[in-house]
Design a protein around this motif. Structure first.
Motif, PDB file in Angstrom:
ATOM      1  N   ALA A  86       5.287  13.649  -0.637  1.00  0.00           N
ATOM      2  CA  ALA A  86       5.843  14.941  -0.233  1.00  0.00           C
ATOM      3  C   ALA A  86       6.530  14.770   1.110  1.00  0.00           C
ATOM      4  O   ALA A  86       5.968  14.162   2.034  1.00  0.00           O
ATOM      5  N   HIS A  87       7.741  15.292   1.233  1.00  0.00           N
ATOM      6  CA  HIS A  87       8.512  15.223   2.481  1.00  0.00           C
ATOM      7  C   HIS A  87       8.187  16.445   3.325  1.00  0.00           C
ATOM      8  O   HIS A  87       8.369  17.580   2.896  1.00  0.00           O
ATOM      9  N   LEU A  88       7.715  16.195   4.530  1.00  0.00           N
ATOM     10  CA  LEU A  88       7.300  17.281   5.418  1.00  0.00           C
ATOM     11  C   LEU A  88       7.671  16.916   6.850  1.00  0.00           C
ATOM     12  O   LEU A  88       7.158  15.953   7.404  1.00  0.00           O
ATOM     13  N   ASP A  89       8.605  17.682   7.436  1.00  0.00           N
ATOM     14  CA  ASP A  89       9.022  17.473   8.830  1.00  0.00           C
ATOM     15  C   ASP A  89       9.414  16.024   9.107  1.00  0.00           C
ATOM     16  O   ASP A  89       9.047  15.435  10.134  1.00  0.00           O
ATOM     17  N   GLY A  90      10.175  15.439   8.187  1.00  0.00           N
ATOM     18  CA  GLY A  90      10.696  14.098   8.391  1.00  0.00           C
ATOM     19  C   GLY A  90       9.741  12.976   8.048  1.00  0.00           C
ATOM     20  O   GLY A  90      10.106  11.793   8.138  1.00  0.00           O
ATOM     21  N   GLU A  91       8.528  13.302   7.644  1.00  0.00           N
ATOM     22  CA  GLU A  91       7.540  12.289   7.267  1.00  0.00           C
ATOM     23  C   GLU A  91       7.215  12.426   5.781  1.00  0.00           C
ATOM     24  O   GLU A  91       7.478  13.452   5.155  1.00  0.00           O
ATOM     25  N   PHE A  92       6.588  11.373   5.238  1.00  0.00           N
ATOM     26  CA  PHE A  92       6.231  11.349   3.826  1.00  0.00           C
ATOM     27  C   PHE A  92       4.715  11.201   3.679  1.00  0.00           C
ATOM     28  O   PHE A  92       4.112  10.335   4.326  1.00  0.00           O
ATOM     29  N   TYR A  93       4.133  12.032   2.826  1.00  0.00           N
ATOM     30  CA  TYR A  93       2.682  12.072   2.652  1.00  0.00           C
ATOM     31  C   TYR A  93       2.328  11.978   1.172  1.00  0.00           C
ATOM     32  O   TYR A  93       2.993  12.593   0.336  1.00  0.00           O
ATOM     33  N   PRO A  94       1.259  11.250   0.850  1.00  0.00           N
ATOM     34  CA  PRO A  94       0.842  11.183  -0.554  1.00  0.00           C
ATOM     35  C   PRO A  94       0.460  12.554  -1.092  1.00  0.00           C
ATOM     36  O   PRO A  94      -0.155  13.365  -0.400  1.00  0.00           O
ATOM     37  N   ILE A  95       0.870  12.787  -2.330  1.00  0.00           N
ATOM     38  CA  ILE A  95       0.486  14.005  -3.044  1.00  0.00           C
ATOM     39  C   ILE A  95       0.059  13.579  -4.447  1.00  0.00           C
ATOM     40  O   ILE A  95       0.757  12.751  -5.051  1.00  0.00           O
ATOM     41  N   PRO A  96      -1.074  13.976  -4.983  1.00  0.00           N
ATOM     42  CA  PRO A  96      -2.039  14.925  -4.456  1.00  0.00           C
ATOM     43  C   PRO A  96      -2.592  14.529  -3.078  1.00  0.00           C
ATOM     44  O   PRO A  96      -2.615  13.355  -2.725  1.00  0.00           O
ATOM     45  N   ILE A  97      -3.010  15.542  -2.337  1.00  0.00           N
ATOM     46  CA  ILE A  97      -3.576  15.324  -1.005  1.00  0.00           C
ATOM     47  C   ILE A  97      -4.772  14.385  -1.116  1.00  0.00           C
ATOM     48  O   ILE A  97      -5.653  14.575  -1.947  1.00  0.00           O
ATOM     49  N   ASN A  98      -4.776  13.352  -0.254  1.00  0.00           N
ATOM     50  CA  ASN A  98      -5.915  12.431  -0.218  1.00  0.00           C
ATOM     51  C   ASN A  98      -6.261  12.118   1.242  1.00  0.00           C
ATOM     52  O   ASN A  98      -5.764  12.768   2.170  1.00  0.00           O
ATOM     53  N   ARG A  99      -7.095  11.103   1.451  1.00  0.00           N
ATOM     54  CA  ARG A  99      -7.524  10.748   2.804  1.00  0.00           C
ATOM     55  C   ARG A  99      -6.334  10.355   3.680  1.00  0.00           C
ATOM     56  O   ARG A  99      -6.246  10.751   4.845  1.00  0.00           O
ATOM     57  N   THR A 100      -5.420   9.590   3.114  1.00  0.00           N
ATOM     58  CA  THR A 100      -4.241   9.171   3.866  1.00  0.00           C
ATOM     59  C   THR A 100      -3.424  10.379   4.317  1.00  0.00           C
ATOM     60  O   THR A 100      -2.946  10.428   5.460  1.00  0.00           O
ATOM     61  N   THR A 101      -3.244  11.344   3.425  1.00  0.00           N
ATOM     62  CA  THR A 101      -2.487  12.555   3.753  1.00  0.00           C
ATOM     63  C   THR A 101      -3.085  13.255   4.961  1.00  0.00           C
ATOM     64  O   THR A 101      -2.385  13.590   5.926  1.00  0.00           O
ATOM     65  N   ILE A 102      -4.372  13.489   4.928  1.00  0.00           N
ATOM     66  CA  ILE A 102      -5.035  14.264   5.978  1.00  0.00           C
ATOM     67  C   ILE A 102      -5.064  13.503   7.297  1.00  0.00           C
ATOM     68  O   ILE A 102      -4.757  14.057   8.364  1.00  0.00           O
ATOM     69  N   ASN A 103      -5.386  12.207   7.247  1.00  0.00           N
ATOM     70  CA  ASN A 103      -5.436  11.424   8.486  1.00  0.00           C
ATOM     71  C   ASN A 103      -4.057  11.328   9.138  1.00  0.00           C
ATOM     72  O   ASN A 103      -3.920  11.462  10.358  1.00  0.00           O
ATOM     73  N   LYS A 104      -3.027  11.102   8.353  1.00  0.00           N
ATOM     74  CA  LYS A 104      -1.672  10.980   8.911  1.00  0.00           C
ATOM     75  C   LYS A 104      -1.164  12.322   9.423  1.00  0.00           C
ATOM     76  O   LYS A 104      -0.574  12.404  10.508  1.00  0.00           O
ATOM     77  N   LEU A 105      -1.423  13.381   8.685  1.00  0.00           N
ATOM     78  CA  LEU A 105      -0.903  14.696   9.048  1.00  0.00           C
ATOM     79  C   LEU A 105      -1.524  15.216  10.336  1.00  0.00           C
ATOM     80  O   LEU A 105      -0.822  15.789  11.191  1.00  0.00           O
ATOM     81  N   TYR A 106      -2.828  14.991  10.507  1.00  0.00           N
ATOM     82  CA  TYR A 106      -3.536  15.573  11.654  1.00  0.00           C
ATOM     83  C   TYR A 106      -3.918  14.544  12.710  1.00  0.00           C
ATOM     84  O   TYR A 106      -4.624  14.887  13.676  1.00  0.00           O
ATOM     85  N   GLY A 107      -3.465  13.296  12.562  1.00  0.00           N
ATOM     86  CA  GLY A 107      -3.784  12.272  13.553  1.00  0.00           C
ATOM     87  C   GLY A 107      -5.267  11.955  13.619  1.00  0.00           C
ATOM     88  O   GLY A 107      -5.821  11.707  14.698  1.00  0.00           O
ATOM     89  N   LEU A 108      -5.914  11.936  12.465  1.00  0.00           N
ATOM     90  CA  LEU A 108      -7.356  11.692  12.397  1.00  0.00           C
ATOM     91  C   LEU A 108      -7.631  10.289  11.869  1.00  0.00           C
ATOM     92  O   LEU A 108      -6.738   9.569  11.448  1.00  0.00           O
TER      93      LEU A 108
END
Length: 363
Positions: A86-108
């Motif tokens: 999923a493209h969000l604010d210039g970055e790409f995140y795995p979808i369905p939402i997984n651990r990588t999505t959450i850690n990358k999105l929130y800096g966790l």
């Protein structure tokens, strides 16, 4: 000539019924209003020699062993596990939402248990899960909902999450591990030579006659047959007696890029919050084809056009039930498929439904 069965539509539902009935010794006529077989799963080589899906990506996946083994009679397979970003604010995140999505999105830097705890902390409890909004908020909370689901849903369906039945959002899981596959079914393959080649083999039985660019409204009173299998829109069959059932349509913008080996990281990239299109698919990921250039397609949801998706809402289901009652009172016609049953079926579900119908008819 008199036929045992007239089958309306040469997509998955009609083709499976035709092949099974023909193999049971029945004489079958298959008609389709389009000039090709395969329905929306039809694939072909574009003018640049790239194998594409004109009606958008069709990814085969199933956990049904019987379904997979049946189709294996007509095709070899290429292993393919679909991945979506999923493209969000210039970055790409795995979808369905997984651990990588959450850690990358929130800096966790959460482990699997940490992700479970995080999701538990942001979920918004719902006593009654009635809508897709209830499903998403009770699963991932409002922030992830707004970032990944609300905008995409508005584009795809022309409706807010709160206005869609729960089953739509329930199709997309949430994971606490790093599994970035879009599907987790047991069998995830693509037909090695494409869908059309598979359909050609299925319809190649000597008991099957295929006529393309034919209108059922013209032939319904002309073709002599014992039974009809209808896979088109159920409301059209009954001449819209109670009004039209709502469907969502799509338009496709195909593009070929010369001397570009790979356009994007994964087969499909979703765009939930920007652009008019919902996603871009690059076909070489799906097919494994080697080619110096690449072909992509952008999908634009539309309110008008060919029917693609039944819109899952309670009032639409109530209208469908009125048509279903008419269908039940029409014993010489069997209705099967996404449009005929007004169901948001995956391809394997259509195959399963058609196999069941064909077995009953063959007896």
């Amino acid at each position: 000539m008199k036929y045992d069965a007239l089958i309306v539509g040469a997509g998955f539902a009609g083709t499976v019924c035709a092949e099974r009935l023909a193999s049971a010794g029945k004489r079958v006529l298959v008609i389709d209003k389009r000039n090709h077989i395969g329905g929306n799963a039809f694939d072909c080589y574009d003018e640049n020699g790239v194998l594409i899906h004109p009606y958008g990506p069709h990814i085969f996946h199933t956990s049904g062993k019987r379904i997979f083994e049946y189709l294996s009679n007509f095709t070899d397979w290429r292993l393919y596990e679909h991945r979506v970003l999923a493209h969000l604010d210039g970055e790409f995140y795995p979808i369905p939402i997984n651990r990588t999505t959450i850690n990358k999105l929130y800096g966790l830097d959460l482990n699997e248990e940490g992700v479970k705890a995080y999701l538990e902390s942001v979920r918004e409890a719902r006593n009654d899960i009635a809508t897709s909004e209830d499903v998403v908020l009770s699963s991932v909370g409002s922030d992830l909902c707004d970032k990944f689901f609300r905008g995409y849903t508005q584009k795809q369906w022309g409706l807010d999450l709160a206005d869609l039945s729960a089953g739509v959002a329930a199709r997309i899981p949430t994971r606490s591990n790093d599994d970035d596959r879009y599907f987790t079914d047991t069998y995830q393959f693509m037909p090695a030579r494409g869908y059309t080649a598979m359909f050609e083999k299925m319809l190649g039985h000597p008991n099957i006659e295929v006529r393309l660019s034919e209108d059922f409204r013209v032939l319904r009173s002309v073709v002599e047959r014992e039974h009809t299998v209808y896979t088109g829109p159920i409301d059209a069959f009954f001449d819209y007696r109670f009004g039209k059932l709502p469907y969502r349509s799509l338009s496709f913008q195909h593009e070929h890029l010369t001397d570009v080996d790979q356009f994007q990281q994964t087969g499909t990239i979703n765009y939930p919050n920007d652009h008019e299109y919902t996603r871009i698919t690059e076909f070489k990921h799906l097919t494994g084809q080697q080619h110096s250039g690449t072909s992509i397609v952008r999908e634009y949801p539309r309110a008008e056009g060919d029917p693609y998706y039944p819109i899952p809402r309670s009032e639409n289901e109530a209208l469908f039930k009125r048509y279903h009652e008419l269908a039940e009172a029409t014993p010489d016609v069997t209705f099967v498929g996404r449009l005929a049953q007004y169901r948001y079926y995956n391809m394997d579900q259509v195959v399963g439904a058609a196999l069941k119908v064909a077995e009953e008819l063959a007896q």
